[in-house]
Motif scaffolding. Structure first.
Motif, PDB file in Angstrom:
ATOM      1  N   GLY A  45       7.868 -25.013  30.181  1.00  0.00           N
ATOM      2  CA  GLY A  45       7.433 -24.526  31.483  1.00  0.00           C
ATOM      3  C   GLY A  45       8.374 -25.018  32.557  1.00  0.00           C
ATOM      4  O   GLY A  45       9.351 -25.699  32.285  1.00  0.00           O
ATOM      5  N   PRO A  46       8.093 -24.687  33.793  1.00  0.00           N
ATOM      6  CA  PRO A  46       8.955 -25.121  34.866  1.00  0.00           C
ATOM      7  C   PRO A  46       8.888 -26.621  35.049  1.00  0.00           C
ATOM      8  O   PRO A  46       7.859 -27.237  34.837  1.00  0.00           O
ATOM      9  CB  PRO A  46       8.381 -24.396  36.092  1.00  0.00           C
ATOM     10  N   ALA A  47      10.000 -27.189  35.436  1.00  0.00           N
ATOM     11  CA  ALA A  47      10.056 -28.630  35.694  1.00  0.00           C
ATOM     12  C   ALA A  47       9.601 -28.892  37.119  1.00  0.00           C
ATOM     13  O   ALA A  47       9.412 -27.983  37.906  1.00  0.00           O
ATOM     14  CB  ALA A  47      11.483 -29.136  35.485  1.00  0.00           C
ATOM     15  N   SER A  48       9.440 -30.172  37.430  1.00  0.00           N
ATOM     16  CA  SER A  48       9.008 -30.506  38.780  1.00  0.00           C
ATOM     17  C   SER A  48      10.106 -30.161  39.775  1.00  0.00           C
ATOM     18  O   SER A  48      11.282 -30.138  39.430  1.00  0.00           O
ATOM     19  CB  SER A  48       8.658 -31.991  38.861  1.00  0.00           C
ATOM     20  N   GLY A  58       3.226 -26.816  34.513  1.00  0.00           N
ATOM     21  CA  GLY A  58       3.678 -25.950  33.432  1.00  0.00           C
ATOM     22  C   GLY A  58       3.252 -26.500  32.095  1.00  0.00           C
ATOM     23  O   GLY A  58       2.428 -27.406  32.015  1.00  0.00           O
ATOM     24  N   THR A  59       3.821 -25.950  31.027  1.00  0.00           N
ATOM     25  CA  THR A  59       3.527 -26.400  29.680  1.00  0.00           C
ATOM     26  C   THR A  59       4.750 -27.110  29.125  1.00  0.00           C
ATOM     27  O   THR A  59       5.852 -26.568  29.172  1.00  0.00           O
ATOM     28  CB  THR A  59       3.136 -25.207  28.787  1.00  0.00           C
ATOM     29  N   TYR A  60       4.545 -28.302  28.610  1.00  0.00           N
ATOM     30  CA  TYR A  60       5.623 -29.146  28.124  1.00  0.00           C
ATOM     31  C   TYR A  60       5.363 -29.500  26.670  1.00  0.00           C
ATOM     32  O   TYR A  60       4.275 -29.964  26.324  1.00  0.00           O
ATOM     33  CB  TYR A  60       5.728 -30.423  28.963  1.00  0.00           C
ATOM     34  N   THR A  61       6.367 -29.288  25.829  1.00  0.00           N
ATOM     35  CA  THR A  61       6.244 -29.560  24.403  1.00  0.00           C
ATOM     36  C   THR A  61       6.615 -31.004  24.129  1.00  0.00           C
ATOM     37  O   THR A  61       7.669 -31.470  24.557  1.00  0.00           O
ATOM     38  CB  THR A  61       7.164 -28.627  23.595  1.00  0.00           C
ATOM     39  N   VAL A  78       0.159 -28.904  32.296  1.00  0.00           N
ATOM     40  CA  VAL A  78      -0.072 -29.756  33.452  1.00  0.00           C
ATOM     41  C   VAL A  78      -0.121 -28.883  34.688  1.00  0.00           C
ATOM     42  O   VAL A  78       0.693 -27.975  34.860  1.00  0.00           O
ATOM     43  CB  VAL A  78       1.057 -30.809  33.576  1.00  0.00           C
ATOM     44  N   LYS A  79      -1.084 -29.158  35.549  1.00  0.00           N
ATOM     45  CA  LYS A  79      -1.188 -28.443  36.818  1.00  0.00           C
ATOM     46  C   LYS A  79      -1.420 -29.480  37.906  1.00  0.00           C
ATOM     47  O   LYS A  79      -2.382 -30.248  37.843  1.00  0.00           O
ATOM     48  CB  LYS A  79      -2.335 -27.430  36.783  1.00  0.00           C
ATOM     49  N   ALA A  80      -0.542 -29.506  38.879  1.00  0.00           N
ATOM     50  CA  ALA A  80      -0.622 -30.445  40.004  1.00  0.00           C
ATOM     51  C   ALA A  80      -0.745 -31.886  39.527  1.00  0.00           C
ATOM     52  O   ALA A  80      -1.510 -32.669  40.071  1.00  0.00           O
ATOM     53  CB  ALA A  80      -1.776 -30.076  40.925  1.00  0.00           C
ATOM     54  N   GLY A  81      -0.001 -32.215  38.480  1.00  0.00           N
ATOM     55  CA  GLY A  81       0.021 -33.583  37.995  1.00  0.00           C
ATOM     56  C   GLY A  81      -1.150 -33.981  37.122  1.00  0.00           C
ATOM     57  O   GLY A  81      -1.272 -35.138  36.751  1.00  0.00           O
ATOM     58  N   GLN A 139       2.170 -38.162  24.822  1.00  0.00           N
ATOM     59  CA  GLN A 139       2.831 -38.998  25.824  1.00  0.00           C
ATOM     60  C   GLN A 139       4.232 -38.489  26.124  1.00  0.00           C
ATOM     61  O   GLN A 139       4.654 -38.470  27.280  1.00  0.00           O
ATOM     62  CB  GLN A 139       2.887 -40.460  25.366  1.00  0.00           C
ATOM     63  N   SER A 140       4.960 -38.036  25.112  1.00  0.00           N
ATOM     64  CA  SER A 140       6.309 -37.519  25.365  1.00  0.00           C
ATOM     65  C   SER A 140       6.257 -36.231  26.190  1.00  0.00           C
ATOM     66  O   SER A 140       7.111 -35.998  27.047  1.00  0.00           O
ATOM     67  CB  SER A 140       7.070 -37.304  24.060  1.00  0.00           C
ATOM     68  N   ALA A 141       5.248 -35.402  25.959  1.00  0.00           N
ATOM     69  CA  ALA A 141       5.092 -34.180  26.756  1.00  0.00           C
ATOM     70  C   ALA A 141       4.760 -34.542  28.214  1.00  0.00           C
ATOM     71  O   ALA A 141       5.302 -33.945  29.152  1.00  0.00           O
ATOM     72  CB  ALA A 141       3.996 -33.296  26.166  1.00  0.00           C
ATOM     73  N   LEU A 142       3.878 -35.506  28.388  1.00  0.00           N
ATOM     74  CA  LEU A 142       3.526 -35.924  29.745  1.00  0.00           C
ATOM     75  C   LEU A 142       4.698 -36.602  30.454  1.00  0.00           C
ATOM     76  O   LEU A 142       4.867 -36.451  31.677  1.00  0.00           O
ATOM     77  CB  LEU A 142       2.303 -36.854  29.718  1.00  0.00           C
ATOM     78  N   ASP A 143       5.520 -37.309  29.712  1.00  0.00           N
ATOM     79  CA  ASP A 143       6.730 -37.900  30.298  1.00  0.00           C
ATOM     80  C   ASP A 143       7.670 -36.812  30.814  1.00  0.00           C
ATOM     81  O   ASP A 143       8.249 -36.933  31.882  1.00  0.00           O
ATOM     82  CB  ASP A 143       7.458 -38.769  29.268  1.00  0.00           C
TER      83      ASP A 143
END
Length: 147
Positions: A45-48, A58-61, A78-81, A139-143
């Motif tokens: 997904g889009p980055a910050s 966005g969506t992060y793998t 993730v939406k708005a953090g 955790q890696s996706a959230l990072d």
């Protein structure tokens, strides 16, 4: 006197048995593990925003995490953090027992992750390897999302 000798011998035997046990260790890949074919650890997904401090939306793998029973990989939306969804991309499924454990553990892990909006969740009893892989991948996706 006989009881004392018997107690000492039993205690000694027990200590020897305990010392011969090997500690439980996390399975690690030999020679480095490559991501499974068809998966990408990059964000999907889009980055910050470049100059802002707002976490990404966005969506992060997450990274594929090899465990003793197979690879675990998730994608976090993730939406708005805040973590709003978790999609499981890959879990151990080599046999019926692996499938049963994943079917039991993954919904519980996802529910906890969504409730806490983080990867700081408890492992599911009886599914410690799957839980650890899920937590690491999440955790890696959230990072990547900057959360």
């Amino acid at each position: 006197m006989r009881r004392a000798v018997l107690a000492a011998a039993s205690t000694s035997a027990l200590v020897v048995l305990l010392l011969t046990l090997k500690p439980h260790q996390m399975a690690t890949p030999v020679g480095g593990a490559a991501p499974p074919t068809g998966t990408s650890p990059a964000p999907t997904g889009p980055a910050s925003p470049g100059g802002g401090s707002q976490p990404g939306t966005g969506t992060y793998t997450g990274d594929p995490v090899p465990t003793q029973y197979g690879t675990v990989q998730v994608a976090a939306t993730v939406k708005a953090g805040k973590l709003t969804a978790v999609k499981v991309i890959q879990v151990p499924s080599g046999n019926g027992r692996d499938q049963q454990i994943a079917a039991y553990a993954v919904p519980r892990l996802t529910k906890e992750a969504l409730a806490s909006h983080s990867a700081h969740i408890d492992a599911v009893s009886g599914a410690s390897y799957t839980s650890q892989g899920y937590i690491q991948s999440l955790q890696s996706a959230l990072d990547r999302a900057g959360v």
